[in-house]
Design a protein around this motif. Structure first.
Motif, PDB file in Angstrom:
ATOM      1  N   GLU A 276       8.736 -14.459  -9.512  1.00  9.28           N
ATOM      2  CA  GLU A 276       9.564 -15.391  -8.913  1.00  9.28           C
ATOM      3  C   GLU A 276      10.352 -14.472  -7.768  1.00  9.28           C
ATOM      4  O   GLU A 276      10.430 -14.931  -6.578  1.00  9.28           O
ATOM      5  CB  GLU A 276      10.531 -15.954  -9.634  1.00  9.28           C
ATOM      6  N   GLU A 277      10.762 -13.221  -8.063  1.00  8.44           N
ATOM      7  CA  GLU A 277      11.273 -12.570  -6.942  1.00  8.44           C
ATOM      8  C   GLU A 277      10.113 -12.169  -5.902  1.00  8.44           C
ATOM      9  O   GLU A 277      10.543 -12.186  -4.709  1.00  8.44           O
ATOM     10  CB  GLU A 277      11.763 -11.043  -7.543  1.00  8.44           C
ATOM     11  N   LEU A 278       8.963 -11.899  -6.197  1.00  3.42           N
ATOM     12  CA  LEU A 278       8.058 -11.778  -4.967  1.00  3.42           C
ATOM     13  C   LEU A 278       7.623 -12.807  -4.255  1.00  3.42           C
ATOM     14  O   LEU A 278       7.488 -12.740  -3.299  1.00  3.42           O
ATOM     15  CB  LEU A 278       6.875 -11.191  -5.689  1.00  3.42           C
ATOM     16  N   ARG A 279       7.783 -14.228  -4.873  1.00  4.36           N
ATOM     17  CA  ARG A 279       7.554 -15.242  -4.213  1.00  4.36           C
ATOM     18  C   ARG A 279       8.868 -15.701  -3.077  1.00  4.36           C
ATOM     19  O   ARG A 279       8.450 -16.064  -2.086  1.00  4.36           O
ATOM     20  CB  ARG A 279       7.751 -16.556  -5.062  1.00  4.36           C
ATOM     21  N   ARG A 280      10.043 -15.047  -3.662  1.00  2.00           N
ATOM     22  CA  ARG A 280      10.799 -15.235  -2.547  1.00  2.00           C
ATOM     23  C   ARG A 280      10.972 -14.296  -1.240  1.00  2.00           C
ATOM     24  O   ARG A 280      11.638 -14.672  -0.420  1.00  2.00           O
ATOM     25  CB  ARG A 280      12.541 -15.227  -3.292  1.00  2.00           C
ATOM     26  N   ARG A 281      10.152 -13.418  -1.297  1.00  2.00           N
ATOM     27  CA  ARG A 281      10.092 -12.299  -0.460  1.00  2.00           C
ATOM     28  C   ARG A 281       9.370 -12.771   0.857  1.00  2.00           C
ATOM     29  O   ARG A 281       8.311 -13.294   1.145  1.00  2.00           O
ATOM     30  CB  ARG A 281       9.322 -11.133  -0.783  1.00  2.00           C
TER      31      ARG A 281
ATOM     32  N   THR B  56       7.628  -4.495   2.639  1.00  5.11           N
ATOM     33  CA  THR B  56       6.545  -5.250   3.250  1.00  5.11           C
ATOM     34  C   THR B  56       5.219  -4.646   2.767  1.00  5.11           C
ATOM     35  O   THR B  56       4.292  -5.189   2.329  1.00  5.11           O
ATOM     36  CB  THR B  56       6.547  -5.572   4.627  1.00  5.11           C
ATOM     37  N   ALA B  57       5.251  -3.332   3.003  1.00  2.00           N
ATOM     38  CA  ALA B  57       3.982  -2.737   2.782  1.00  2.00           C
ATOM     39  C   ALA B  57       3.820  -2.494   1.168  1.00  2.00           C
ATOM     40  O   ALA B  57       2.505  -2.533   0.773  1.00  2.00           O
ATOM     41  CB  ALA B  57       4.157  -1.084   2.923  1.00  2.00           C
ATOM     42  N   GLY B  58       4.604  -2.834   0.063  1.00  2.00           N
ATOM     43  CA  GLY B  58       4.282  -2.556  -1.224  1.00  2.00           C
ATOM     44  C   GLY B  58       4.109  -4.118  -1.644  1.00  2.00           C
ATOM     45  O   GLY B  58       3.712  -4.120  -2.789  1.00  2.00           O
ATOM     46  N   LEU B  59       4.438  -5.144  -0.697  1.00  2.76           N
ATOM     47  CA  LEU B  59       4.444  -6.421  -1.600  1.00  2.76           C
ATOM     48  C   LEU B  59       2.997  -6.869  -2.050  1.00  2.76           C
ATOM     49  O   LEU B  59       2.785  -7.535  -3.149  1.00  2.76           O
ATOM     50  CB  LEU B  59       4.821  -7.352  -0.350  1.00  2.76           C
ATOM     51  N   ALA B  60       2.032  -6.408  -1.358  1.00  4.00           N
ATOM     52  CA  ALA B  60       0.558  -6.827  -1.970  1.00  4.00           C
ATOM     53  C   ALA B  60       0.341  -6.080  -3.184  1.00  4.00           C
ATOM     54  O   ALA B  60      -0.289  -6.858  -4.260  1.00  4.00           O
ATOM     55  CB  ALA B  60      -0.509  -6.581  -0.848  1.00  4.00           C
ATOM     56  N   ALA B  61       0.536  -4.925  -3.344  1.00  2.00           N
ATOM     57  CA  ALA B  61       0.427  -4.203  -4.492  1.00  2.00           C
ATOM     58  C   ALA B  61       1.240  -4.746  -5.727  1.00  2.00           C
ATOM     59  O   ALA B  61       0.670  -4.928  -6.801  1.00  2.00           O
ATOM     60  CB  ALA B  61       0.699  -2.520  -4.431  1.00  2.00           C
ATOM     61  N   GLU B  62       2.423  -4.863  -5.544  1.00  2.00           N
ATOM     62  CA  GLU B  62       3.410  -5.366  -6.561  1.00  2.00           C
ATOM     63  C   GLU B  62       2.810  -7.021  -6.997  1.00  2.00           C
ATOM     64  O   GLU B  62       2.915  -7.094  -8.193  1.00  2.00           O
ATOM     65  CB  GLU B  62       4.860  -5.621  -5.965  1.00  2.00           C
ATOM     66  N   ALA B  63       2.302  -7.759  -6.026  1.00  3.93           N
ATOM     67  CA  ALA B  63       1.938  -9.095  -6.346  1.00  3.93           C
ATOM     68  C   ALA B  63       0.619  -8.808  -7.200  1.00  3.93           C
ATOM     69  O   ALA B  63       0.416  -9.676  -8.270  1.00  3.93           O
ATOM     70  CB  ALA B  63       1.696  -9.833  -5.012  1.00  3.93           C
TER      71      ALA B  63
END
Length: 83
Positions: free
Chosen positions: A78-83, A44-51
């Protein structure tokens, strides 16, 4: 391992790790190694950076830069959208 990116992310480890991962997507083994080395990726912590990194690179690809990354970046998005 710690990375320092003064231009875009400063000392923020998440952004630098996401950038390194994105730039290694064409080398699946190395991309997996990056994800293992930076456990913040995938959480969760890295999601914004990855997106953010994914969106930035997709925009540069749409302008004609490094078209070989388009497929892996779209898969990652697509993987990020599924999170």
């Amino acid at each position: 391992m710690r990375l320092l990116d003064r231009e875009g992310w400063g000392a923020l480890r998440r952004g630098s790790a996401a950038t390194l991962h994105a730039c290694s997507l064409l080398q699946e083994d190395f991309a997996a190694h990056v994800r293992d080395a930076f456990p913040v990726l995938g959480g969760t912590a890295g999601l914004a950076a990855e997106a953010t990194v994914c969106a930035q690179l997709l925009r540069t690809v749409s302008r004609g830069d490094d078209p070989t990354l388009e497929g892996p970046l779209r898969d990652w998005s697509e993987e990020l959208r599924r999170r």
